[in-house]
Enzyme design. Structure first.
Site, PDB file in Angstrom:
ATOM      1  N   PHE A   1       0.805  -1.228   0.000  1.00  0.00           N
ATOM      2  CA  PHE A   1       0.000   0.000   0.000  1.00  0.00           C
ATOM      3  C   PHE A   1       0.830   1.266   0.000  1.00  0.00           C
ATOM      4  O   PHE A   1       0.320   2.345  -0.289  1.00  0.00           O
ATOM      5  CB  PHE A   1      -0.926   0.013   1.235  1.00  0.00           C
TER       6      PHE A   1
ATOM      7  N   LYS B   1      -1.696  -7.511  -9.185  1.00  0.00           N
ATOM      8  CA  LYS B   1      -2.649  -7.375  -8.079  1.00  0.00           C
ATOM      9  C   LYS B   1      -2.149  -6.246  -7.194  1.00  0.00           C
ATOM     10  O   LYS B   1      -1.207  -6.402  -6.421  1.00  0.00           O
ATOM     11  CB  LYS B   1      -2.750  -8.660  -7.251  1.00  0.00           C
TER      12      LYS B   1
ATOM     13  N   GLU C   1      -5.016  -4.000  -1.990  1.00  0.00           N
ATOM     14  CA  GLU C   1      -6.471  -3.811  -1.913  1.00  0.00           C
ATOM     15  C   GLU C   1      -6.824  -2.531  -1.161  1.00  0.00           C
ATOM     16  O   GLU C   1      -7.961  -2.105  -1.152  1.00  0.00           O
ATOM     17  CB  GLU C   1      -7.123  -5.027  -1.239  1.00  0.00           C
TER      18      GLU C   1
ATOM     19  N   CYS D   1       9.667   1.726   3.200  1.00  0.00           N
ATOM     20  CA  CYS D   1      10.576   0.631   3.564  1.00  0.00           C
ATOM     21  C   CYS D   1      11.992   1.152   3.712  1.00  0.00           C
ATOM     22  O   CYS D   1      12.840   0.485   4.270  1.00  0.00           O
ATOM     23  CB  CYS D   1      10.534  -0.456   2.510  1.00  0.00           C
TER      24      CYS D   1
HETATM   25  P1  NAD Z   1       1.485  -6.510   3.059  1.00  0.00           P
HETATM   26  O1  NAD Z   1       2.438  -7.629   3.081  1.00  0.00           O
HETATM   27  O2  NAD Z   1       0.433  -6.456   4.098  1.00  0.00           O
HETATM   28  O3  NAD Z   1       0.724  -6.469   1.642  1.00  0.00           O
HETATM   29  C1  NAD Z   1       1.435  -6.587   0.424  1.00  0.00           C
HETATM   30  C2  NAD Z   1       0.624  -7.421  -0.552  1.00  0.00           C
HETATM   31  O4  NAD Z   1       0.527  -8.765  -0.069  1.00  0.00           O
HETATM   32  C3  NAD Z   1      -0.796  -6.919  -0.725  1.00  0.00           C
HETATM   33  O5  NAD Z   1      -1.113  -6.951  -2.093  1.00  0.00           O
HETATM   34  C4  NAD Z   1      -1.639  -7.871   0.112  1.00  0.00           C
HETATM   35  O6  NAD Z   1      -2.902  -8.110  -0.464  1.00  0.00           O
HETATM   36  C5  NAD Z   1      -0.824  -9.148   0.123  1.00  0.00           C
HETATM   37  N1  NAD Z   1      -0.882  -9.829   1.424  1.00  0.00           N
HETATM   38  C6  NAD Z   1      -0.962  -9.271   2.649  1.00  0.00           C
HETATM   39  N2  NAD Z   1      -0.901 -10.198   3.610  1.00  0.00           N
HETATM   40  C7  NAD Z   1      -0.802 -11.382   3.007  1.00  0.00           C
HETATM   41  C8  NAD Z   1      -0.681 -12.723   3.470  1.00  0.00           C
HETATM   42  N3  NAD Z   1      -0.682 -13.025   4.754  1.00  0.00           N
HETATM   43  N4  NAD Z   1      -0.566 -13.702   2.547  1.00  0.00           N
HETATM   44  C9  NAD Z   1      -0.547 -13.414   1.233  1.00  0.00           C
HETATM   45  N5  NAD Z   1      -0.660 -12.158   0.751  1.00  0.00           N
HETATM   46  C10 NAD Z   1      -0.779 -11.150   1.606  1.00  0.00           C
HETATM   47  O7  NAD Z   1       2.354  -5.166   3.066  1.00  0.00           O
HETATM   48  P2  NAD Z   1       1.824  -3.683   3.181  1.00  0.00           P
HETATM   49  O8  NAD Z   1       1.336  -3.453   4.564  1.00  0.00           O
HETATM   50  O9  NAD Z   1       0.948  -3.361   2.051  1.00  0.00           O
HETATM   51  O10 NAD Z   1       3.190  -2.865   2.948  1.00  0.00           O
HETATM   52  C11 NAD Z   1       4.074  -2.552   4.001  1.00  0.00           C
HETATM   53  C12 NAD Z   1       5.253  -3.498   4.055  1.00  0.00           C
HETATM   54  O11 NAD Z   1       5.899  -3.517   2.796  1.00  0.00           O
HETATM   55  C13 NAD Z   1       6.314  -3.064   5.054  1.00  0.00           C
HETATM   56  O12 NAD Z   1       6.798  -4.191   5.715  1.00  0.00           O
HETATM   57  C14 NAD Z   1       7.398  -2.459   4.177  1.00  0.00           C
HETATM   58  O13 NAD Z   1       8.687  -2.469   4.727  1.00  0.00           O
HETATM   59  C15 NAD Z   1       7.304  -3.327   2.975  1.00  0.00           C
HETATM   60  N6  NAD Z   1       7.859  -2.667   1.804  1.00  0.00           N
HETATM   61  C16 NAD Z   1       9.054  -3.136   1.334  1.00  0.00           C
HETATM   62  C17 NAD Z   1       9.640  -2.516   0.244  1.00  0.00           C
HETATM   63  C18 NAD Z   1      10.949  -2.999  -0.275  1.00  0.00           C
HETATM   64  O14 NAD Z   1      11.272  -2.696  -1.427  1.00  0.00           O
HETATM   65  N7  NAD Z   1      11.723  -3.753   0.501  1.00  0.00           N
HETATM   66  C19 NAD Z   1       9.000  -1.440  -0.375  1.00  0.00           C
HETATM   67  C20 NAD Z   1       7.771  -1.015   0.119  1.00  0.00           C
HETATM   68  C21 NAD Z   1       7.211  -1.644   1.218  1.00  0.00           C
END
Ligand code: NAD
Length: 519
Positions: A172, A196, A199, A304
């Site tokens: 997000f 995808k 959401e 991140c």
């Molecule tokens: P998230 O993992 O909750 O969601 C990311 C995606 O995964 C979404 O599309 C979501 O629908 C899906 N998802 C969520 N939980 C899931 C599960 N249990 N099983 C399968 N799919 C699932 O992450 P977020 O809250 O949207 O983003 C924040 C996180 O992303 C932080 O930890 C941040 O550090 C990380 N991030 C990393 C980078 C990088 O390049 N290293 C960049 C941006 C964000």
């Protein structure tokens, strides 16, 4: 009210709410070149994080819709992979111009759905745009290799070829930049793409999809589905999908890496972080404190690459009061309000989680030098705001240190010297980013050499590499072996075919079968 009147009233109210529900804007699916309404019975509300008002709804795509999307990708791949590289380049040249022309519109959508300030949202689009611009150099990036005369009359050369259908699962926090790390790089190599988006912030991706269509991308080359776990599992399992790009939390990223890899797919998984800024006493104080405050609290810490942990070395420990003063001056407000520095967190649950991690720090003995938990934003009392917060005297065993907070909270540790600071950073399981602030070249050299983190800044607080390089987070922040964008991105989205060819003159024809291994 009589019994009949009560029932009549209730009937009217439920009809009214059902009508309002139907009137709410919804997010479409993008399948085979058409923006279509989902037939799903499961929908999620999308809120404006500054007010918590529902602004739209997003469907959890049905199995049938997800199948149509992936079939559309497979069908489109047959012609897209044969399209000339110059045609693909032209489409992305038009695309980068369309994004540039519409930065403000995209940024507005980001601020409404994600909460970050408008200026920061423009930065989000801009950093994604740079990847699209880079993708336009595909004619050089996709060059193969040649070696003539490896033996008499024999030459070897390689082609970089697309894989097939690739997929992306986005988080997000960067609604434009991260989807733009994914499908432009995949598609310009000749793959078709199933995306995808998160959401929680799908709106920006839909605008980007429309612009790509306007730039001339054929139907089916990009398909977009929405949803949560079922959509993720679908992507991990569908046999037509050859590669998955994921960015998000460790919980999801490790799961997707394992499930996707088990199914024989390439997976690149960028995950969480705990980025340390090491402050040496010889650093330019004014510059360093401003950099630190900007990188810790910008985007409400939901990056991140946020610099969420400061390690003050030696005399730099005395700079804490000035750090606090600078952080206090940041203005917490809705992202679309003039002068806002720090916007809201994405959800009330995120706010609650951040607040409880701050509390855990206090209970474990950290000193709360600045407490943003009770911040009030006039006119936005229902928003998910947390103000800049600073915890000092933090030690590596505390929960506020071991967990990624992902909020506007800076935890401060102390070290006697550079060696101790390096040890702290290297013992942390994450390896996304780090920065050192110093005016001493030898100190900077030692730090960059010895620190085990994938992206290092020297007097640069958020060292996200430009797209001619790659995003090289490491250790606990990454799974996979080829990173996002740059040369590694091209490598991820292509496979190599090696051709060895021999053209002999007529008189050099073999006179009998050669049964031994050619040497
Ligand atoms: P998230 O993992 O909750 O969601 C990311 C995606 O995964 C979404 O599309 C979501 O629908 C899906 N998802 C969520 N939980 C899931 C599960 N249990 N099983 C399968 N799919 C699932 O992450 P977020 O809250 O949207 O983003 C924040 C996180 O992303 C932080 O930890 C941040 O550090 C990380 N991030 C990393 C980078 C990088 O390049 N290293 C960049 C941006 C964000």
């Amino acid at each position: 009210l009589s019994g009949t009147g009560l029932w009549g009233g209730l009937f009217f109210l439920s009809f009214f709410f059902f009508f309002v529900f139907l009137l709410q804007p919804t997010t479409k699916l993008f399948i085979d070149g058409k923006f279509i309404d989902s037939k799903s019975s499961e929908w999620l509300d999308i809120h404006n994080p500054a007010t918590n008002e529902v602004i739209s709804r997003v469907p959890k795509a049905t199995q049938q819709e997800m199948l149509s999307a992936v079939n559309s990708c497979s069908q489109a791949y047959l012609s897209w992979s044969e399209t000339s590289i110059l045609t693909r380049q032209q489409i992305f040249l038009r695309y980068q111009q369309l994004i540039k022309d519409n930065i403000k519109e995209l940024a507005k959508m980001i601020t409404v759905e994600q909460g970050k300030t408008l200026a920061d949202a423009e930065g989000d689009v801009f950093r994604g745009l740079q990847v699209v611009e880079h993708a336009c150099s595909i004619t050089s990036l996709m060059l193969g290799e040649t070696l003539p005369s490896i033996t008499k009359d024999m030459d070897t050369y390689t082609y970089r070829l697309p894989l097939g259908v690739c997929a992306g699962i986005a988080p997000f926090n960067f609604p434009a930049m991260i989807p733009l790390w994914m499908f432009p790089m995949g598609m310009v190599c000749g793959n078709t793409y199933l995306l995808k988006p998160s959401e929680r912030v799908p709106g920006c991706t839909m605008l980007l999809a429309k612009m790509l269509q306007d730039a001339g991308a054929p139907d089916g080359t990009l398909n977009i589905i929405h949803g949560q776990h079922a959509a993720v599992n679908f992507i991990c399992d569908h046999p037509a999908i050859r590669a998955i790009s994921f960015v998000g939390s460790n919980q999801a990223g490790e799961y997707i890496y394992e499930r996707g890899s088990k199914n024989g797919k390439r997976v690149q998984s960028n995950m969480g972080a705990k980025n340390h800024g090491v402050v040496m006493p010889d650093a330019n104080k004014e510059n360093t404190l401003n950099q630190l405050v900007g990188a810790a609290f910008g985007a409400a810490g939901q990056r991140c690459m946020a610099l969420s942990t400061a390690v003050l070395v030696g005399e730099a420990r005395s700079w804490l009061p000035e750090l606090v003063e600078r952080a206090k001056k940041l203005r917490v407000n809705a992202g679309d309000q003039p002068g806002a520095d720090v916007g809201p967190l994405i959800t009330p649950q995120a706010k609650e989680r951040v607040n409880s991690l701050i509390q855990s720090g206090v209970e474990e003995g950290a000193k709360l030098l600045l407490d943003g938990r009770n911040v009030k934003v006039k006119g936005y009392e229902s928003g998910n705001f947390v103000g800049p917060t600073i915890l000092s005297n933090v030690t590596p065993d505390m929960k506020c240190y071991t967990e990624e907070i992902f909020g506007p909270v800076l935890v401060v540790l102390e070290a006697e010297d550079l060696d101790e600071a390096i040890k702290v950073v290297n013992q942390n399981p994450y390896g996304n980013g780090t920065a050192i602030f110093t005016t001493n070249g030898a100190t900077a050299r030692k730090y960059t050499h010895e620190v085990d983190v994938g992206q290092v800044g020297v007097n640069v607080p958020i060292p996200v590499p430009l797209p001619m390089f790659s995003f090289t987070g490491s250790r606990g922040s990454f799974r996979g072996d080829t990173n996002f964008y740059g040369k590694q991105g091209i490598q991820f989205y292509t496979q190599i075919k090696t051709v060895t060819s021999q053209w002999k003159a007529e008189d050099a024809t073999l006179k009998s079968p050669a049964v031994t291994m050619p040497t």
